[in-house]
Design an enzyme around this catalytic site. Structure first.
Site, PDB file in Angstrom:
ATOM      1  N   ARG A 120      35.807 -14.740  14.539  1.00 19.36           N
ATOM      2  CA  ARG A 120      36.610 -15.602  15.411  1.00 19.36           C
ATOM      3  C   ARG A 120      35.690 -16.298  16.417  1.00 19.36           C
ATOM      4  O   ARG A 120      35.668 -15.978  17.605  1.00 19.36           O
ATOM      5  CB  ARG A 120      37.717 -14.799  16.076  1.00 19.36           C
ATOM      6  CG  ARG A 120      38.542 -14.033  15.055  1.00 19.36           C
ATOM      7  CD  ARG A 120      39.844 -13.540  15.595  1.00 19.36           C
ATOM      8  NE  ARG A 120      40.879 -14.560  15.470  1.00 19.36           N
ATOM      9  CZ  ARG A 120      42.162 -14.357  15.762  1.00 19.36           C
ATOM     10  NH1 ARG A 120      42.553 -13.184  16.199  1.00 19.36           N
ATOM     11  NH2 ARG A 120      43.048 -15.319  15.613  1.00 19.36           N
ATOM     12  N   GLN A 125      36.827 -21.872  13.855  1.00 20.72           N
ATOM     13  CA  GLN A 125      38.216 -22.133  14.234  1.00 20.72           C
ATOM     14  C   GLN A 125      38.990 -22.907  13.175  1.00 20.72           C
ATOM     15  O   GLN A 125      40.176 -22.668  12.955  1.00 20.72           O
ATOM     16  CB  GLN A 125      38.264 -22.892  15.561  1.00 20.72           C
ATOM     17  CG  GLN A 125      38.009 -22.015  16.771  1.00 20.72           C
ATOM     18  CD  GLN A 125      38.111 -22.781  18.071  1.00 20.72           C
ATOM     19  OE1 GLN A 125      38.135 -24.010  18.085  1.00 20.72           O
ATOM     20  NE2 GLN A 125      38.165 -22.069  19.187  1.00 20.72           N
ATOM     21  N   ASP A 128      40.392 -20.490  10.585  1.00 16.01           N
ATOM     22  CA  ASP A 128      41.052 -19.299  11.119  1.00 16.01           C
ATOM     23  C   ASP A 128      42.507 -19.231  10.653  1.00 16.01           C
ATOM     24  O   ASP A 128      43.413 -19.737  11.323  1.00 16.01           O
ATOM     25  CB  ASP A 128      40.958 -19.316  12.645  1.00 16.01           C
ATOM     26  CG  ASP A 128      41.460 -18.039  13.291  1.00 16.01           C
ATOM     27  OD1 ASP A 128      42.001 -17.187  12.566  1.00 16.01           O
ATOM     28  OD2 ASP A 128      41.315 -17.901  14.514  1.00 16.01           O
ATOM     29  N   SER A 131      45.111 -17.587  13.096  1.00 17.66           N
ATOM     30  CA  SER A 131      45.654 -18.428  14.158  1.00 17.66           C
ATOM     31  C   SER A 131      46.656 -19.440  13.624  1.00 17.66           C
ATOM     32  O   SER A 131      47.737 -19.624  14.188  1.00 17.66           O
ATOM     33  CB  SER A 131      44.516 -19.157  14.882  1.00 17.66           C
ATOM     34  OG  SER A 131      43.721 -18.245  15.615  1.00 17.66           O
ATOM     35  N   TYR A 226      39.706 -10.024  19.034  1.00 20.23           N
ATOM     36  CA  TYR A 226      40.718  -9.088  18.586  1.00 20.23           C
ATOM     37  C   TYR A 226      41.109  -8.146  19.720  1.00 20.23           C
ATOM     38  O   TYR A 226      40.369  -7.946  20.680  1.00 20.23           O
ATOM     39  CB  TYR A 226      40.205  -8.262  17.398  1.00 20.23           C
ATOM     40  CG  TYR A 226      39.908  -9.079  16.179  1.00 20.23           C
ATOM     41  CD1 TYR A 226      40.922  -9.444  15.303  1.00 20.23           C
ATOM     42  CD2 TYR A 226      38.609  -9.506  15.908  1.00 20.23           C
ATOM     43  CE1 TYR A 226      40.644 -10.205  14.175  1.00 20.23           C
ATOM     44  CE2 TYR A 226      38.323 -10.259  14.778  1.00 20.23           C
ATOM     45  CZ  TYR A 226      39.353 -10.601  13.918  1.00 20.23           C
ATOM     46  OH  TYR A 226      39.069 -11.358  12.800  1.00 20.23           O
TER      47      TYR A 226
END
Length: 377
Positions: A120, A125, A128, A131, A226
């Protein structure tokens, strides 16, 4: 190289690639095979894939001949057992909870990438999936709650009397929690939020919610984005604060999960004993044990007038947009492992490729999974 897109099992409505992404891959010299009907549950007909340059193929042929297989959920043991050893699997496999399956796949010489294990970091991003899908889950959780709740969400003032706004308690202010806050506020609810990370307080307040502080949380700054386990002292303080908030809440959305571990119990039966009759809990963490004592994934249960909806696959209930976002994540990752000639080129010097790789060469290679296996012995 042949990239195979498989139709998911009946419980999963998403598809790994959408036609717009297929077109980009075909233009990059990648041969794309799509199983017949793979996108039907996401309103993507076979004709759309063919127009994008894909070949509609039967499942058996894709399983036997594709270089890379895209399937969001894990294949059955029988199907994975019949794959060629050189096959690359790419999906969202929850390796820290599917340890036995990952070991089996490694023993069969499969190369496995699980996108929920991508580091992460800022660079990652765009890949991801946690997300992109959590955003949908938070949104859908509030809509599911609003649809299931027996009262209004917003305040209403009418000639027949006034209706107070619903009080929503959200446990966890990650991507899902923040979207749940925003959606609940749009619907007119009053929102309170708990999170073990004080750093999210500003984001919570900017969305119009109240952040409930509990002092003494463990530092999560080194956990790669996390959540981390908390001390017994903090858990006791947190439980007392959540219990007080739960008494007043009409709706609770729980999102708390810790990678590789059972989801923490945040709402106990004792707390539910004190909740209002007709109140509602939507537990997004149900697949990893749930944040309540009674949560069951893909089931709705009732305890003393409190309804608990367990659903960890809410993105599947919005398959069109969920597939679109997921496919973009997949494309961005594929660009790291496919060369300019459209051929597979695995560069394990890349931290994202290495971090997402669970197994290769007959071995489990992911450090987080190896640590979890060692800790379980």
């Amino acid at each position: 190289m042949i990239l195979g897109v498989l139709k998911e099992a009946s419980t999963e409505n998403r598809v790994s690639l959408v036609p717009a992404i297929v077109q980009q891959l075909v233009q990059s010299k990648v041969t794309v095979w799509v199983e017949k009907g793979a996108g039907s549950n996401a309103w993507l007909p076979d004709e759309a894939y063919e127009q994008a340059g894909a070949v509609i193929q039967n499942r058996e042929t894709i399983l036997q001949q594709a270089t890379v297989l895209l399937c969001i959920q894990p294949l059955s043991e029988q199907e994975s057992g019949n794959l060629n050893p050189s096959t690359v699997l790419l999906g969202v496999y929850q390796p820290l909870f599917q340890t036995a399956k990952m070991k089996q796949w490694a023993q069969r010489q499969l190369t496995v990438f699980s996108l929920d294990n991508i580091p992460r970091t800022t660079r990652a991003q765009s890949m991801d999936v946690l997300s992109s899908q959590a955003n949908i889950a938070g949104y859908k959780a509030i809509l599911l709650a609003a649809n299931s709740y027996s009262r209004y969400f917003p305040m209403f003032m009418t000639a027949a009397g006034s209706i107070a706004p619903a009080k929503v308690l959200i446990l966890g202010a990650g991507v899902a929690g923040l979207q749940a806050i925003a959606t609940a506020r749009r619907l007119g609810a009053v929102v309170e939020v708990f999170d073990t990370r004080p750093a999210v307080k500003e984001e919570v307040m900017s969305l119009g919610a109240k952040f409930v502080d509990v002092e003494g949380a463990a530092d999560a700054s080194s956990a790669g984005g996390y959540a981390v386990e908390q001390t017994a002292d903090y858990q006791a303080k947190q439980a007392a604060a959540i219990g007080e908030a739960a008494k007043k809440a009409d709706i609770i959305i729980t999102t708390a999960q810790i990678p590789g571990k059972k989801a923490p119990i945040l709402i106990t039966r004792e707390m539910m004993d004190m909740m209002k009759p007709g109140s509602l809990i939507v537990d997004i963490a149900a697949a990893t044990g749930g944040n309540t004592d009674i949560s069951k994934d893909q089931q709705t249960v009732t305890y003393k007038g409190v309804t608990v909806i367990g659903d960890s696959n809410l993105p599947s209930k919005m398959p069109a947009d969920a597939s679109k976002l997921y496919a973009k994540n997949v494309l961005n990752f594929l660009q790291l492992i496919i060369d300019k000639e459209g051929q597979l080129s695995l560069n394990f010097e890349d931290d994202i490729v290495q971090g997402a790789c669970i197994a290769k060469g007959g071995q489990i290679v992911n450090e987080r999974l190896l640590q979890a296996i060692t800790a379980a012995v």
